[in-house]
Scaffold this active site. Structure first.
Site, mmCIF file in Angstrom:
data_model
loop_
_atom_site.group_PDB
_atom_site.id
_atom_site.type_symbol
_atom_site.label_atom_id
_atom_site.label_comp_id
_atom_site.label_asym_id
_atom_site.label_seq_id
_atom_site.Cartn_x
_atom_site.Cartn_y
_atom_site.Cartn_z
ATOM 1 C CB ALA A 131 -0.918 0.003 1.223
ATOM 2 C CD GLN A 189 23.212 19.291 -20.507
ATOM 3 O OE1 GLN A 189 23.030 18.317 -19.789
ATOM 4 N NE2 GLN A 189 23.777 19.204 -21.701
ATOM 5 C CD GLU A 194 5.266 14.430 3.299
ATOM 6 O OE1 GLU A 194 4.462 15.355 3.239
ATOM 7 O OE2 GLU A 194 6.112 14.315 4.212
HETATM 8 N N1 COS Z 1 -8.715 16.045 3.807
HETATM 9 C C1 COS Z 1 -9.740 15.503 4.501
HETATM 10 N N2 COS Z 1 -10.393 14.379 4.103
HETATM 11 C C2 COS Z 1 -10.003 13.800 2.947
HETATM 12 C C3 COS Z 1 -8.951 14.324 2.172
HETATM 13 C C4 COS Z 1 -8.291 15.496 2.641
HETATM 14 N N3 COS Z 1 -7.291 16.042 1.956
HETATM 15 N N4 COS Z 1 -8.779 13.530 1.077
HETATM 16 C C5 COS Z 1 -9.697 12.560 1.155
HETATM 17 N N5 COS Z 1 -10.440 12.729 2.293
HETATM 18 C C6 COS Z 1 -11.568 11.912 2.740
HETATM 19 C C7 COS Z 1 -12.631 11.877 1.637
HETATM 20 O O1 COS Z 1 -13.499 12.983 1.732
HETATM 21 C C8 COS Z 1 -13.325 10.563 1.933
HETATM 22 O O2 COS Z 1 -14.247 10.735 2.983
HETATM 23 P P1 COS Z 1 -15.807 10.283 2.811
HETATM 24 O O3 COS Z 1 -15.740 8.799 2.560
HETATM 25 O O4 COS Z 1 -16.425 10.649 4.119
HETATM 26 O O5 COS Z 1 -16.324 11.041 1.637
HETATM 27 C C9 COS Z 1 -12.205 9.654 2.446
HETATM 28 O O6 COS Z 1 -11.164 10.561 2.915
HETATM 29 C C10 COS Z 1 -11.661 8.764 1.382
HETATM 30 O O7 COS Z 1 -11.206 9.577 0.311
HETATM 31 P P2 COS Z 1 -11.082 9.086 -1.193
HETATM 32 O O8 COS Z 1 -12.316 8.354 -1.586
HETATM 33 O O9 COS Z 1 -10.639 10.244 -2.024
HETATM 34 O O10 COS Z 1 -9.904 8.009 -1.039
HETATM 35 P P3 COS Z 1 -9.090 7.194 -2.124
HETATM 36 O O11 COS Z 1 -8.889 5.830 -1.604
HETATM 37 O O12 COS Z 1 -9.696 7.377 -3.461
HETATM 38 O O13 COS Z 1 -7.628 7.872 -2.048
HETATM 39 C C11 COS Z 1 -5.864 9.372 -2.635
HETATM 40 C C12 COS Z 1 -7.365 9.169 -2.348
HETATM 41 C C13 COS Z 1 -5.380 8.584 -3.827
HETATM 42 C C14 COS Z 1 -5.764 10.851 -2.904
HETATM 43 C C15 COS Z 1 -5.054 8.991 -1.360
HETATM 44 O O14 COS Z 1 -5.031 7.600 -1.169
HETATM 45 C C16 COS Z 1 -3.623 9.500 -1.399
HETATM 46 O O15 COS Z 1 -3.361 10.664 -1.090
HETATM 47 N N6 COS Z 1 -2.683 8.621 -1.755
HETATM 48 C C17 COS Z 1 -1.264 8.918 -1.664
HETATM 49 C C18 COS Z 1 -0.771 8.544 -0.327
HETATM 50 C C19 COS Z 1 0.533 9.172 -0.051
HETATM 51 O O16 COS Z 1 0.726 10.365 -0.171
HETATM 52 N N7 COS Z 1 1.449 8.343 0.360
HETATM 53 C C20 COS Z 1 2.773 8.811 0.643
HETATM 54 C C21 COS Z 1 3.289 8.111 1.821
HETATM 55 S S1 COS Z 1 3.050 8.970 3.269
HETATM 56 S S2 COS Z 1 4.799 9.869 3.435
#
Ligand code: COS
Length: 384
Positions: free
Chosen positions: A127, A335, A362
């Site tokens: 993940a 470069q 991130e």
């Molecule tokens: N602030 C507050 N809530 C948030 C949010 C934010 N920035 N982004 C998403 N949420 C909430 C959504 O509103 C949703 O809530 P509800 O179910 O109540 O509507 C819930 O969180 C799930 O969000 P979503 O459906 O968008 O989730 P996804 O699984 O589609 O994932 C991404 C969204 C891809 C954007 C997320 O998994 C992500 O940021 N991935 C990258 C992770 C990352 O940065 N990893 C780096 C390692 S950590 S150093």
């Protein structure tokens, strides 16, 4: 913070970077470790507590102020900032944003003073970008949860005094809603670390696997006290963290422009400084434009974040632009330096490798694109 005090802090940090960190860049590279006296000086400057409210012993900087300080820290090898990075950013902010008063009272003063380093444990072997699919389990057992699973690429893990751990606590609830964020003291039994990761760059930063084998964490350590909210906490923390990363990128873009200009003035070919050639000037101009745009985007999004605007999509745009931009700037710096740019003695080679990670951690550039596009399309009524 009042503006005079803040200006003093900024000047002090700039001087610390110029006089203490930049001169230690080669030592950092050679020893693959941030010297202990530098870590101590960071504690004394209050750098661990930049983002922690004053009531809990920190400096209580706004996002705009934090970005200006991180911009200064971005002007040197990233490993120095990395020592404080997880405590200022993703490791502590879950508690600051969503923690209970008791959790704040217990942890924030120790984090602000640098007595304990905070580390953020979200990513797992299966993940990364799909953060909602984490598998680490938190199984309720009386007053505690038992954590089992493996976290991957965890920055500062062996240095940490506490972890913010995302784990699945809700049986039968798939995806984001089944995740809680736990405060886990690092001395809890059952936590072990993998071998330090060998990386492309950023020597002196420490990342490794963290393995949980039946680690008992009190139910009271769920951030905010309510299970199932950990994913949202993580996303809020990452919104802030991505502004911090963008400021870091903008700072390094500036440093690389400085290095490029210096070399363009010093280096002579065809009887003149290479800066006299328009093709070199073109690269310098493009890099300055990238650096300037980065800084302006960071300042704008940080100001709106502080004003409480919903800025997640613009945070993503800022992280996307600034981290891609510093990649271009670093490439041009190599470069402009020509053959010297490929040699370890000139630092642009090192920074070129260091900045590559910014487009990945991130949230990758592709995840930022997804966040930006989804926001546009959802606002237009399309369910994506
Ligand atoms: N602030 C507050 N809530 C948030 C949010 C934010 N920035 N982004 C998403 N949420 C909430 C959504 O509103 C949703 O809530 P509800 O179910 O109540 O509507 C819930 O969180 C799930 O969000 P979503 O459906 O968008 O989730 P996804 O699984 O589609 O994932 C991404 C969204 C891809 C954007 C997320 O998994 C992500 O940021 N991935 C990258 C992770 C990352 O940065 N990893 C780096 C390692 S950590 S150093």
């Amino acid at each position: 913070m009042d503006s005079d005090t803040f200006e003093l802090l900024k000047t002090t940090v700039r001087r610390f970077v110029d006089e203490r960190l930049v001169p230690n860049e080669d030592r950092l590279e050679a020893e693959d470790e941030v010297p202990a006296e530098i870590v101590q000086e960071m504690r004394e400057l209050g750098l661990f507590g930049l983002s922690i409210p004053e009531d809990y012993g920190g400096l209580g900087l706004s996002m705009s102020e934090e970005a200006e300080i991180v911009f200064e820290l971005g002007r040197t090898a990233f490993a120095f900032r990395s020592v404080i990075g997880t405590t200022v950013g993703i490791g502590s902010q879950g508690i600051v944003i969503d923690g209970t008063d008791e959790q704040k009272r217990e942890w924030l003063p120790k984090l602000a003073s640098g007595e304990a380093i905070a580390s953020f444990a979200l990513t797992e072997p299966n993940a990364g970008s799909d953060a909602a699919s984490i598998q680490t389990s938190a199984t309720r057992d009386g007053d505690v949860y038992r954590l089992n699973g493996t976290k991957r690429f965890i920055t500062n893990a062996p240095r940490a005094g506490m972890f913010t751990v995302m784990a699945r606590s809700e049986p039968g609830v798939a995806g984001a809603a089944g995740i809680s964020a736990f405060i886990l003291p690092a001395d809890t039994s059952g936590i072990t670390f993998g071998k330090p990761d060998r990386k492309m760059g950023q020597r002196g930063t420490i990342t490794c696997d963290v393995i949980f084998d039946d680690v008992a964490v009190p139910a009271a350590n769920i951030i905010g006290g309510v299970p199932g909210r950990g994913f949202k906490t993580a996303m809020k923390v990452l919104d802030r963290g991505r502004i911090h990363m963008s400021a870091l990128a903008a700072g390094m873009s500036d440093r690389l422009v400085e290095e490029s200009v210096r070399y363009a003035v010093e280096r002579k070919q065809f009887g003149q400084a290479i800066g006299g050639f328009q093709l070199v000037q073109g690269m310098l101009a493009d890099s300055r434009t990238d650096a300037f745009a980065s800084r302006v985007m960071v300042a704008d999004v940080a100001r709106r974040f502080d004003a409480g605007e919903k800025v997640s999509a613009d945070v993503a745009a800022t992280k996307y632009f600034t981290t891609e931009a510093v990649g271009r700037v670093a490439d041009r710096a190599v470069q402009i330096h020509g053959g010297a740019g490929y040699m370890a003695d000139y630092k642009v080679e090192r920074f070129y490798r260091d900045v590559r990670l910014l487009r990945i951690y991130e949230g990758t550039s592709q995840i930022q694109q997804v966040i930006i596009a989804r926001s546009l399309l959802r606002d237009a009524g399309l369910a994506v």
